[in-house]
Design a protein around this motif. Sequence first.
Motif, short mmCIF file in Angstrom:
data_model
loop_
_atom_site.label_atom_id
_atom_site.label_comp_id
_atom_site.label_asym_id
_atom_site.label_seq_id
_atom_site.Cartn_x
_atom_site.Cartn_y
_atom_site.Cartn_z
N GLY A 159 0.83 -1.19 0.00
CA GLY A 159 0.00 0.00 0.00
C GLY A 159 0.86 1.24 0.00
O GLY A 159 2.03 1.20 0.38
N THR A 160 0.29 2.36 -0.43
CA THR A 160 1.05 3.59 -0.55
C THR A 160 0.52 4.66 0.41
O THR A 160 -0.51 4.49 1.04
N SER A 218 -2.41 1.26 5.90
CA SER A 218 -1.61 0.86 7.05
C SER A 218 -1.48 -0.65 7.21
O SER A 218 -0.57 -1.11 7.89
N LYS A 219 -2.35 -1.43 6.58
CA LYS A 219 -2.27 -2.89 6.71
C LYS A 219 -2.93 -3.54 5.51
O LYS A 219 -3.93 -3.06 4.99
N ILE A 220 -2.32 -4.65 5.08
CA ILE A 220 -2.87 -5.46 3.98
C ILE A 220 -2.84 -6.92 4.41
O ILE A 220 -1.84 -7.38 4.97
N GLU A 221 -3.92 -7.61 4.16
CA GLU A 221 -4.02 -9.04 4.46
C GLU A 221 -4.57 -9.76 3.25
O GLU A 221 -5.47 -9.27 2.57
N TRP A 222 -4.05 -10.97 3.01
CA TRP A 222 -4.61 -11.83 1.97
C TRP A 222 -5.80 -12.57 2.55
O TRP A 222 -5.78 -12.98 3.70
N GLY A 223 -6.80 -12.77 1.74
CA GLY A 223 -7.96 -13.56 2.12
C GLY A 223 -8.34 -14.48 0.98
O GLY A 223 -7.79 -14.38 -0.12
N SER A 232 -6.90 1.54 6.00
CA SER A 232 -6.19 2.81 5.86
C SER A 232 -6.36 3.70 7.08
O SER A 232 -7.13 3.40 7.99
N GLY A 233 -5.62 4.80 7.06
CA GLY A 233 -5.61 5.73 8.17
C GLY A 233 -6.96 6.36 8.47
O GLY A 233 -7.23 6.75 9.60
N GLU A 234 -7.83 6.47 7.48
CA GLU A 234 -9.14 7.05 7.74
C GLU A 234 -10.12 6.05 8.33
O GLU A 234 -11.28 6.36 8.56
N GLY A 235 -9.64 4.81 8.56
CA GLY A 235 -10.47 3.79 9.19
C GLY A 235 -11.27 2.95 8.22
O GLY A 235 -12.05 2.10 8.63
#
Length: 100
Positions: free
Chosen positions: A11-12, A63-68, A82-85
């Motif tokens: 993520g950027t 802020s976080k990425i997960e595979w599903g 992301s930061g905005e929730g």
Amino acid sequence: RPVVPTLIAGGTFNGEVAIWDLNKTPGAADKALVASGTLAPEDPLIASSRVLDPSLCHRELVSKIEWGHTSTRMKSTLISISGEGKIVQWSLSKKLETPP
């Protein structure tokens, strides 16, 4: 964990999500051929989140990425926070163009 182990997601700061395939990066032998112009380099970027509707994507730092995985077909999905929730689930079959 992705179904294909050579995939990396990131993520950027501006909220974009991207996926790269490490199989598409040149090996040591191929680097010389790419440098000489004999072999065209492959772009390892295979998908990125270019969503036309801003309400469907992130506007701040991812802020976080997960595979599903979908339970019925074992296809990979990507979940980003992301930061905005905002939490977004992305479909790889749509190349991250829109959330499923």
